[in-house]
Enzyme design. Structure first.
Site, PDB file in Angstrom:
ATOM      1  N   ASP A   1      17.206  -7.305   6.469  1.00  0.00           N
ATOM      2  CA  ASP A   1      18.295  -7.335   5.482  1.00  0.00           C
ATOM      3  C   ASP A   1      19.509  -6.501   5.900  1.00  0.00           C
ATOM      4  O   ASP A   1      20.591  -6.665   5.344  1.00  0.00           O
ATOM      5  CB  ASP A   1      17.796  -6.808   4.127  1.00  0.00           C
ATOM      6  CG  ASP A   1      16.561  -7.548   3.643  1.00  0.00           C
ATOM      7  OD1 ASP A   1      16.459  -8.753   3.893  1.00  0.00           O
ATOM      8  OD2 ASP A   1      15.688  -6.908   3.021  1.00  0.00           O
TER       9      ASP A   1
ATOM     10  N   GLY B   1      11.339  -0.057   6.199  1.00  0.00           N
ATOM     11  CA  GLY B   1      12.580  -0.181   5.438  1.00  0.00           C
ATOM     12  C   GLY B   1      12.683   0.932   4.407  1.00  0.00           C
ATOM     13  O   GLY B   1      11.963   1.937   4.505  1.00  0.00           O
TER      14      GLY B   1
ATOM     15  N   GLY C   1       0.787  -1.246   0.000  1.00  0.00           N
ATOM     16  CA  GLY C   1       0.000   0.000   0.000  1.00  0.00           C
ATOM     17  C   GLY C   1       0.810   1.283   0.000  1.00  0.00           C
ATOM     18  O   GLY C   1       0.895   1.967   1.013  1.00  0.00           O
TER      19      GLY C   1
ATOM     20  N   GLN D   1      12.991 -16.656   8.410  1.00  0.00           N
ATOM     21  CA  GLN D   1      13.984 -15.663   8.855  1.00  0.00           C
ATOM     22  C   GLN D   1      13.330 -14.399   9.405  1.00  0.00           C
ATOM     23  O   GLN D   1      13.960 -13.609  10.091  1.00  0.00           O
ATOM     24  CB  GLN D   1      14.913 -15.293   7.690  1.00  0.00           C
ATOM     25  CG  GLN D   1      15.788 -16.430   7.268  1.00  0.00           C
ATOM     26  CD  GLN D   1      16.297 -16.285   5.842  1.00  0.00           C
ATOM     27  OE1 GLN D   1      17.388 -15.819   5.611  1.00  0.00           O
ATOM     28  NE2 GLN D   1      15.489 -16.673   4.867  1.00  0.00           N
ATOM     29  N   ARG D   2      12.073 -14.172   9.045  1.00  0.00           N
ATOM     30  CA  ARG D   2      11.384 -12.972   9.548  1.00  0.00           C
ATOM     31  C   ARG D   2      10.488 -13.297  10.734  1.00  0.00           C
ATOM     32  O   ARG D   2       9.984 -12.394  11.398  1.00  0.00           O
ATOM     33  CB  ARG D   2      10.514 -12.370   8.437  1.00  0.00           C
ATOM     34  CG  ARG D   2      11.278 -11.831   7.276  1.00  0.00           C
ATOM     35  CD  ARG D   2      10.686 -10.574   6.706  1.00  0.00           C
ATOM     36  NE  ARG D   2       9.283 -10.613   6.444  1.00  0.00           N
ATOM     37  CZ  ARG D   2       8.732 -10.475   5.228  1.00  0.00           C
ATOM     38  NH1 ARG D   2       9.506 -10.323   4.167  1.00  0.00           N
ATOM     39  NH2 ARG D   2       7.444 -10.465   5.082  1.00  0.00           N
TER      40      ARG D   2
ATOM     41  N   MET E   1      17.532 -14.946   2.672  1.00  0.00           N
ATOM     42  CA  MET E   1      17.001 -13.634   2.274  1.00  0.00           C
ATOM     43  C   MET E   1      18.098 -12.568   2.307  1.00  0.00           C
ATOM     44  O   MET E   1      19.246 -12.864   2.636  1.00  0.00           O
ATOM     45  CB  MET E   1      15.852 -13.240   3.190  1.00  0.00           C
ATOM     46  CG  MET E   1      14.546 -13.930   2.865  1.00  0.00           C
ATOM     47  SD  MET E   1      13.221 -13.301   3.912  1.00  0.00           S
ATOM     48  CE  MET E   1      11.796 -13.943   3.051  1.00  0.00           C
TER      49      MET E   1
HETATM   50  O1  F6P Z   1      13.117  -7.029   3.062  1.00  0.00           O
HETATM   51  C1  F6P Z   1      12.837  -8.159   3.824  1.00  0.00           C
HETATM   52  C2  F6P Z   1      12.580  -9.349   2.959  1.00  0.00           C
HETATM   53  O2  F6P Z   1      12.322 -10.452   3.796  1.00  0.00           O
HETATM   54  C3  F6P Z   1      13.664  -9.646   1.926  1.00  0.00           C
HETATM   55  O3  F6P Z   1      14.778 -10.288   2.502  1.00  0.00           O
HETATM   56  C4  F6P Z   1      12.900 -10.480   0.929  1.00  0.00           C
HETATM   57  O4  F6P Z   1      13.468 -10.389  -0.351  1.00  0.00           O
HETATM   58  C5  F6P Z   1      11.549  -9.839   0.938  1.00  0.00           C
HETATM   59  O5  F6P Z   1      11.411  -9.153   2.165  1.00  0.00           O
HETATM   60  C6  F6P Z   1      10.409 -10.814   0.792  1.00  0.00           C
HETATM   61  O6  F6P Z   1       9.227 -10.101   0.841  1.00  0.00           O
HETATM   62  P1  F6P Z   1       7.760 -10.727   0.790  1.00  0.00           P
HETATM   63  O7  F6P Z   1       7.210 -10.575   2.167  1.00  0.00           O
HETATM   64  O8  F6P Z   1       7.065  -9.877  -0.201  1.00  0.00           O
HETATM   65  O9  F6P Z   1       7.873 -12.151   0.375  1.00  0.00           O
END
Ligand code: F6P
Length: 362
Positions: free
Chosen positions: A144, A119, A79, A288-289, A186
């Site tokens: 990242d 970010g 958004g 990783q997130r 990532m």
């Molecule tokens: O910027 C964080 C990140 O996890 C990147 O490492 C990765 O390329 C991207 O976001 C993935 O985003 P999405 O949530 O759109 O899959």
């Protein structure tokens, strides 16, 4: 001049990162101590255009959230109010600028300032809104760690820990089956996560976007290991890595937007073909997130949240909080979004990797 603040808003934009809730808690607690009211905008800026998209945040709402992953007010990496996508009947999309609506809606709710946590994409939006007259302070976020002007972003260290843990686990199964394991991590167009986790977990090969790779060098390294009787190998590949003379790979799921991905499979296939060794690949992806922030990320997030409120109180708008150890300080948003922070070729982590005998693909 010290501004007269009564009510502020906070939002979280872009991909989530461990530590977002800790920032929100620090913002709410320190703003309340100044006697301000705090509103949360749901899902980036989307909440401003929706019914019930703005919620009251107070001490009771942010109780017990410091250690939680995700964000209690939601996020989106779609958004963008400056390029708002509207679907046309023929299936195409038109982009419209809704930034004035953002400013007007915040004014209608008597919001004196916005703390935007995000970010480079979210901070670019924040900068554009600042240029249109909005009182904005930014808080940098990304796993990242690719934001210029800050030494560190919260979420990065947790992501590195998650990736390192995964690589440690893959070691035993790789060794048991005498396989090559290729792991895609990532990081977008920077190699911070892959390099840090790869070195910490003693990977044999680490491929990052900053060093275009030659698949022959990678296979030489694997063949050397097998020749020495070390009959397995761990190969870490940043999602943005690409070969000499090549380009990063992108994928698309359904009708969604393109995102980086696919380099792990390609490298695994090439290694299997060239070396003849049994090879498996995996993409660690959003693990990783996920999950809660580790102690360092919590601490950084709490420090950033408190410092952002100080910047609002001082009227330092158009700025972002940043870390230059040991201090948190203010930098212009414009500086933070000017370029992405890549791994310097002279970085000591890179030197350490080479000193440890790691193949960097060159
Ligand atoms: O910027 C964080 C990140 O996890 C990147 O490492 C990765 O390329 C991207 O976001 C993935 O985003 P999405 O949530 O759109 O899959």
């Amino acid at each position: 001049m010290t501004p007269n603040i009564h009510r502020i808003a906070v939002n979280t934009g872009g991909g989530d990162a461990p530590g977002l809730n800790a920032v929100i808690r620090a913002v709410v607690r320190s703003a309340e101590q100044r006697g301000w009211e705090i509103l949360g905008i749901k899902d980036g800026y989307d909440g401003l255009f929706e019914e019930n998209g703005i919620v009251r945040l107070d001490r009771s709402v942010v109780r017990g959230i410091t250690h939680l992953g995700g964000t209690i007010i939601g996020t989106t990496n779609r958004g963008d109010p400056l390029r708002w996508s509207v679907d046309n009947e023929d299936g195409s999309a038109t982009f419209i600028d809704r930034s004035q609506e953002v400013i007007d809606t915040l004014a209608t709710h008597e919001i004196d300032a916005l703390i935007a946590i995000g970010g480079d994409g979210s901070l670019s939006i924040a900068q554009a809104l600042f240029e249109k007259g909005l009182n904005v302070v930014g808080v940098p976020k990304t796993i990242d760690n690719d934001l210029a002007a800050t030494n560190l972003t919260f979420g990065f260290l947790t992501a590195v820990e998650t990736a390192t843990d995964a690589l440690d686990k893959l070691h035993s199964t790789a060794e048991a089956h005498e396989r090559v394991m290729v792991v895609e991590l990532m990081g977008r167009h920077a190699g911070w996560i892959a390099l840090s986790a790869g070195v910490a977990a003693t990977a044999d090969v680490i491929l990052i976007p900053e060093i275009p790779y030659d698949i022959r060098r990678v296979c030489d390294k694997i063949e050397e290991r097998y020749a020495e009787g070390r009959n397995f190998a761990i190969v870490v590949v940043a999602e943005g890595a690409f070969p000499v003379g090549g380009k990063p790979l992108f994928q698309r799921q359904g009708g969604g937007p393109e995102h980086l991905g696919g380099i792990g499979v390609r490298i695994a296939t090439e290694i299997a073909e060239v070396t003849g060794q049994e090879t498996r690949q995996l993409v660690l992806g959003h693990l990783q997130r996920g999950g809660g922030p580790n102690a360092q990320d919590r601490l950084l997030a709490l420090r950033f949240g408190a410092a952002a409120v100080d910047l609002v109180a001082e009227g330092q708008f158009g700025c972002m909080v940043a870390l230059d150890p040991p201090n948190v300080f203010a930098v212009p948003l414009a500086e933070a979004i000017a370029e992405i922070k890549k791994v310097p070729i002279e970085s000591d982590i890179l030197k350490a990797a080479r000193a440890l005998g790691t193949c960097m693909g060159d």
